[in-house]
Design a protein around this motif. Structure first.
Motif, PDB file in Angstrom:
ATOM      1  N   ARG A  44     -15.739  -3.179   1.934  1.00  0.00           N
ATOM      2  CA  ARG A  44     -16.450  -2.213   1.092  1.00  0.00           C
ATOM      3  C   ARG A  44     -15.836  -0.820   1.203  1.00  0.00           C
ATOM      4  O   ARG A  44     -15.714  -0.104   0.204  1.00  0.00           O
ATOM      5  N   VAL A  45     -15.453  -0.418   2.396  1.00  0.00           N
ATOM      6  CA  VAL A  45     -14.891   0.921   2.602  1.00  0.00           C
ATOM      7  C   VAL A  45     -13.685   1.151   1.708  1.00  0.00           C
ATOM      8  O   VAL A  45     -13.561   2.199   1.067  1.00  0.00           O
ATOM      9  N   HIS A  46     -12.790   0.174   1.645  1.00  0.00           N
ATOM     10  CA  HIS A  46     -11.585   0.349   0.832  1.00  0.00           C
ATOM     11  C   HIS A  46     -11.942   0.484  -0.647  1.00  0.00           C
ATOM     12  O   HIS A  46     -11.294   1.241  -1.379  1.00  0.00           O
ATOM     13  N   HIS A  47     -12.965  -0.216  -1.078  1.00  0.00           N
ATOM     14  CA  HIS A  47     -13.338  -0.174  -2.490  1.00  0.00           C
ATOM     15  C   HIS A  47     -14.228   1.022  -2.845  1.00  0.00           C
ATOM     16  O   HIS A  47     -14.618   1.161  -4.008  1.00  0.00           O
ATOM     17  N   LEU A  48     -14.506   1.875  -1.885  1.00  0.00           N
ATOM     18  CA  LEU A  48     -15.102   3.163  -2.236  1.00  0.00           C
ATOM     19  C   LEU A  48     -14.114   3.964  -3.083  1.00  0.00           C
ATOM     20  O   LEU A  48     -14.505   4.867  -3.816  1.00  0.00           O
ATOM     21  N   SER A  49     -12.836   3.623  -2.968  1.00  0.00           N
ATOM     22  CA  SER A  49     -11.783   4.247  -3.773  1.00  0.00           C
ATOM     23  C   SER A  49     -11.684   3.503  -5.108  1.00  0.00           C
ATOM     24  O   SER A  49     -10.786   2.693  -5.316  1.00  0.00           O
ATOM     25  N   ARG A  50     -12.626   3.779  -5.984  1.00  0.00           N
ATOM     26  CA  ARG A  50     -12.582   3.141  -7.315  1.00  0.00           C
ATOM     27  C   ARG A  50     -11.385   3.677  -8.110  1.00  0.00           C
ATOM     28  O   ARG A  50     -10.785   2.975  -8.911  1.00  0.00           O
ATOM     29  N   THR A  51     -11.065   4.940  -7.890  1.00  0.00           N
ATOM     30  CA  THR A  51      -9.855   5.544  -8.451  1.00  0.00           C
ATOM     31  C   THR A  51      -8.979   5.921  -7.264  1.00  0.00           C
ATOM     32  O   THR A  51      -9.037   7.036  -6.758  1.00  0.00           O
ATOM     33  N   PRO A  52      -8.168   5.000  -6.779  1.00  0.00           N
ATOM     34  CA  PRO A  52      -7.448   5.223  -5.518  1.00  0.00           C
ATOM     35  C   PRO A  52      -6.318   6.232  -5.651  1.00  0.00           C
ATOM     36  O   PRO A  52      -5.807   6.505  -6.737  1.00  0.00           O
ATOM     37  N   THR A  53      -5.940   6.789  -4.518  1.00  0.00           N
ATOM     38  CA  THR A  53      -4.777   7.664  -4.400  1.00  0.00           C
ATOM     39  C   THR A  53      -3.879   7.080  -3.312  1.00  0.00           C
ATOM     40  O   THR A  53      -4.293   6.175  -2.566  1.00  0.00           O
ATOM     41  N   PRO A  54      -2.650   7.580  -3.163  1.00  0.00           N
ATOM     42  CA  PRO A  54      -1.782   7.066  -2.091  1.00  0.00           C
ATOM     43  C   PRO A  54      -2.406   7.181  -0.702  1.00  0.00           C
ATOM     44  O   PRO A  54      -2.038   6.424   0.205  1.00  0.00           O
ATOM     45  N   TRP A  55      -3.360   8.098  -0.541  1.00  0.00           N
ATOM     46  CA  TRP A  55      -3.999   8.282   0.759  1.00  0.00           C
ATOM     47  C   TRP A  55      -4.963   7.154   1.098  1.00  0.00           C
ATOM     48  O   TRP A  55      -5.445   7.046   2.232  1.00  0.00           O
ATOM     49  N   ALA A  56      -5.238   6.276   0.122  1.00  0.00           N
ATOM     50  CA  ALA A  56      -6.118   5.131   0.360  1.00  0.00           C
ATOM     51  C   ALA A  56      -5.390   3.968   1.016  1.00  0.00           C
ATOM     52  O   ALA A  56      -5.991   2.933   1.305  1.00  0.00           O
ATOM     53  N   ALA A  57      -4.087   4.117   1.255  1.00  0.00           N
ATOM     54  CA  ALA A  57      -3.279   3.012   1.770  1.00  0.00           C
ATOM     55  C   ALA A  57      -3.874   2.378   3.021  1.00  0.00           C
ATOM     56  O   ALA A  57      -3.829   1.157   3.190  1.00  0.00           O
ATOM     57  N   TYR A  58      -4.430   3.191   3.910  1.00  0.00           N
ATOM     58  CA  TYR A  58      -5.025   2.690   5.145  1.00  0.00           C
ATOM     59  C   TYR A  58      -6.522   2.980   5.222  1.00  0.00           C
ATOM     60  O   TYR A  58      -7.099   2.993   6.323  1.00  0.00           O
ATOM     61  N   PRO A  98      12.859 -10.462 -15.394  1.00  0.00           N
ATOM     62  CA  PRO A  98      12.980 -11.383 -14.254  1.00  0.00           C
ATOM     63  C   PRO A  98      12.256 -10.923 -12.990  1.00  0.00           C
ATOM     64  O   PRO A  98      12.069 -11.715 -12.072  1.00  0.00           O
ATOM     65  N   LEU A  99      11.850  -9.645 -12.949  1.00  0.00           N
ATOM     66  CA  LEU A  99      11.157  -9.134 -11.754  1.00  0.00           C
ATOM     67  C   LEU A  99       9.642  -9.135 -11.916  1.00  0.00           C
ATOM     68  O   LEU A  99       8.914  -8.526 -11.126  1.00  0.00           O
ATOM     69  N   ASP A 100       9.143  -9.860 -12.913  1.00  0.00           N
ATOM     70  CA  ASP A 100       7.703  -9.924 -13.164  1.00  0.00           C
ATOM     71  C   ASP A 100       6.930 -10.523 -11.992  1.00  0.00           C
ATOM     72  O   ASP A 100       5.720 -10.375 -11.906  1.00  0.00           O
ATOM     73  N   PHE A 101       7.633 -11.204 -11.086  1.00  0.00           N
ATOM     74  CA  PHE A 101       6.950 -11.790  -9.928  1.00  0.00           C
ATOM     75  C   PHE A 101       6.536 -10.730  -8.909  1.00  0.00           C
ATOM     76  O   PHE A 101       5.799 -11.028  -7.962  1.00  0.00           O
ATOM     77  N   MET A 102       6.988  -9.480  -9.084  1.00  0.00           N
ATOM     78  CA  MET A 102       6.596  -8.402  -8.183  1.00  0.00           C
ATOM     79  C   MET A 102       5.420  -7.642  -8.785  1.00  0.00           C
ATOM     80  O   MET A 102       5.372  -7.392  -9.990  1.00  0.00           O
ATOM     81  N   THR A 103       4.464  -7.299  -7.951  1.00  0.00           N
ATOM     82  CA  THR A 103       3.294  -6.579  -8.428  1.00  0.00           C
ATOM     83  C   THR A 103       3.658  -5.163  -8.867  1.00  0.00           C
ATOM     84  O   THR A 103       4.718  -4.644  -8.513  1.00  0.00           O
ATOM     85  N   THR A 104       2.774  -4.558  -9.617  1.00  0.00           N
ATOM     86  CA  THR A 104       2.938  -3.185 -10.083  1.00  0.00           C
ATOM     87  C   THR A 104       1.706  -2.377  -9.673  1.00  0.00           C
ATOM     88  O   THR A 104       0.714  -2.936  -9.203  1.00  0.00           O
ATOM     89  N   THR A 105       1.772  -1.069  -9.873  1.00  0.00           N
ATOM     90  CA  THR A 105       0.609  -0.237  -9.590  1.00  0.00           C
ATOM     91  C   THR A 105      -0.560  -0.655 -10.469  1.00  0.00           C
ATOM     92  O   THR A 105      -1.713  -0.687 -10.014  1.00  0.00           O
ATOM     93  N   THR A 106      -0.293  -0.994 -11.726  1.00  0.00           N
ATOM     94  CA  THR A 106      -1.347  -1.465 -12.627  1.00  0.00           C
ATOM     95  C   THR A 106      -2.024  -2.700 -12.057  1.00  0.00           C
ATOM     96  O   THR A 106      -3.260  -2.820 -12.084  1.00  0.00           O
ATOM     97  N   HIS A 107      -1.238  -3.622 -11.540  1.00  0.00           N
ATOM     98  CA  HIS A 107      -1.772  -4.870 -10.990  1.00  0.00           C
ATOM     99  C   HIS A 107      -2.830  -4.583  -9.929  1.00  0.00           C
ATOM    100  O   HIS A 107      -3.922  -5.162  -9.948  1.00  0.00           O
ATOM    101  N   HIS A 108      -2.518  -3.676  -9.008  1.00  0.00           N
ATOM    102  CA  HIS A 108      -3.468  -3.401  -7.930  1.00  0.00           C
ATOM    103  C   HIS A 108      -4.583  -2.456  -8.375  1.00  0.00           C
ATOM    104  O   HIS A 108      -5.723  -2.573  -7.916  1.00  0.00           O
ATOM    105  N   ASP A 109      -4.267  -1.520  -9.261  1.00  0.00           N
ATOM    106  CA  ASP A 109      -5.296  -0.601  -9.726  1.00  0.00           C
ATOM    107  C   ASP A 109      -6.405  -1.354 -10.455  1.00  0.00           C
ATOM    108  O   ASP A 109      -7.595  -1.005 -10.336  1.00  0.00           O
TER     109      ASP A 109
END
Length: 268
Positions: free
Chosen positions: A133-147, A204-215
């Motif tokens: 739940r703590v991680h998902h408090l970042s509904r609009t995440p920033t790079p500081w949400a990494a940990y 060919p690199l579609d197998f790698m995630t993007t920021t959109t994928h995780h956002d």
């Protein structure tokens, strides 16, 4: 008392090293988004809402807690090394050339599988509130949400290190390379702006995630659990159905429309 003092010093050293990597990655990605490539990044924002300073302070605060957990697991890993159970080596000639070349991709593949299943497991209704739940408090995440984790999630993320180091022999530089790839990738996935070129999801690199994928995962919670790669989500049917559409809208600057995030379909 001398033993406790040595343990405290070791803990502080682990904390400082992890803090350095966190600050380096989050700062570099934040500056890229807000200053270095500001105009380009603003056109590629993934949500209309922008994170506030209160959001960033919360993310940094929980990240400091997570770094404390990481430092504790670092001491455990160090102890296992002293017992001869951790297979870190310093000489490239200790293992064949093919293993030195293959070990980093192998560790990333294993970490991706570990992350997917642990991450998905933490979304179970009986576990979510206590772990994720703590991680998902970042509904609009920033790079500081990494940990930005709870203690429980921080522990689950941290124990991958001693487990993999007990399983595989790894050169010290390979291990450090993995750690840096992990934190920089983590910061990028939480950047809130799409870094990848428009044709990424059709190439060919579609197998790698993007920021959109995780956002999209932060927006909708259930789906897009992968970290480095999209494979597990696609194999398990947990990737959002119109992820690629949303990716293209992001790189075309269409997320300025408030209704854009609402178009995301639930994962099957």
């Amino acid at each position: 008392m001398e033993f406790l003092w040595e343990m405290a010093q070791s803990w502080a050293e682990h904390f400082q090293r992890d803090l350095f990597r966190y600050l380096l990655a989050a700062t570099a990605v934040s500056l890229s988004v807000s200053w270095l490539f500001r105009g380009w990044m603003n056109r590629r924002r993934l949500q209309k809402r922008r994170a506030t300073w209160r959001d960033v302070r919360r993310e940094v605060g929980f990240s400091m807690l997570t770094l404390g957990v990481f430092a504790t697991i670092g001491i455990v890993t160090e102890t296992l090394r002293d017992w001869g159970l951790v297979q870190i080596y310093w000489q490239w000639t200790d293992y064949p050339l093919w293993w030195n070349l293959a070990s980093l991709p192998v560790v990333i593949l294993l970490h991706d599988a570990y992350f997917y299943w642990v991450h998905r497991g933490m979304h179970h209704p009986k576990l979510f509130r206590h772990f994720h739940r703590v991680h998902h408090l970042s509904r609009t995440p920033t790079p500081w949400a990494a940990y930005s984790f709870s203690v429980g999630e921080g522990f689950l993320m941290a124990i991958f290190s001693p487990l993999i180091l007990m399983l595989l022999p790894l050169h010290l530089l390979i291990w450090l390379s993995f750690i840096f790839v992990m934190i920089f990738r983590n910061a990028m996935l939480h950047a809130g702006c799409e870094f990848h070129p428009r044709g990424w999801v059709d190439g060919p690199l579609d197998f790698m995630t993007t920021t959109t994928h995780h956002d999209l995962h932060h927006q909708r919670f259930r789906g897009n659990y992968g970290f480095y790669f999209t494979w597990w989500d696609r194999w398990m049917g947990t990737e959002f159905k119109n992820y690629k559409v949303m990716f293209r809208q992001a790189v075309d600057g269409e997320f300025s429309d408030e209704t854009a995030p609402a178009k995301v379909q639930a994962a099957t």
